[in-house]
Design an enzyme around this catalytic site. Sequence first.
Site, PDB file in Angstrom:
ATOM      1  CB  SER A 173      49.137  22.221  54.631  1.00  0.00           C
ATOM      2  OG  SER A 173      49.073  21.380  53.516  1.00  0.00           O
ATOM      3  CE1 TYR A 186      44.379  24.603  53.366  1.00  0.00           C
ATOM      4  CE2 TYR A 186      46.173  23.229  52.446  1.00  0.00           C
ATOM      5  CZ  TYR A 186      45.206  23.571  53.497  1.00  0.00           C
ATOM      6  OH  TYR A 186      45.474  22.708  54.571  1.00  0.00           O
TER       7      TYR A 186
END
Length: 305
Positions: A173, A186
């Site tokens: 990501s 995350y």
Amino acid sequence: MNFLLETFKVIGLTVYYLLESLVFLIVPRRKKNVSGEIVLITGAGSGIGKLLSLKFASLGATVVLWDINQEGLKETSRLARENGAARIHCYICDCSKRQDVYRVADQVKKEVGDVSILVNNAGIVTGKKFLDCPDSLVEKSMEVNIMAHFWTYKAFLPAMMASNHGHLVSIASSAGLTGVNRLSDYCASKFAAVGFAESVDLELRDLRRTGVKTTIVCPYYINTGMFDGCRTKWPRLLPVLESEYVAEKIITAIRRDQEMLLLPRSLYFILPLRHILPVKVTVLFADYLGVFNVMDSFKGRAKKD
């Protein structure tokens, strides 16, 4: 080799590699054939994993689907078969559990064969402020988003190294390259995923296993449902990405042995700035780009009853 000679060698190769990159910008690399390859995709029951499964199947690959969601696996398998794919194998696997990964990996090796393209795609997000996030969810994020990569690599990398042929794909990501408000767990897991993939890639190069390729994918938010509710401040600069577009870009990157894929392309310019500008300037830019507020309306993927 003395210092001067090695310095000249590095300068010469740097110029060569830069020119090579410029040429490939104009004339893209030829896409490799993935027909007959055994492709394993984690998190194949929904989102990007589902789309990648369908695309690999349409290219003639043998596709191994992993997910914890049986209904999602059945749906992906059904769609693939409707599109003419014949070599589809489904396995329920909880990637957060090491022994489950090893058990199902052994089953795949016996029933399908050695995996030659591994796509670590499974991921979860909590979207909570750090102090509001229960310990159990922090642990689950790390187990799914990064620890699973360790276990799948250990399960399938030895065969790739033995044949000097394979491809390791990490769906990370853009949050694995810069911090984001309300994504502490995350971001930590995705930073780890990027660092892990890069480190193993260097090991493979040092061992002269250059036939085993690595592709690291770092997209901005994708409209798969995982980040439902998130709003981007400047859609023209940092748009929420269409899942079909992202999946097609990932397939192309894999087939061209592209080491790093950032989406959208504006990230190639934006992200390096954080390493050369003063911290106060990077924080100012982060605020301007909406990094502080992008998760304010986060809902996440709706849970099925």
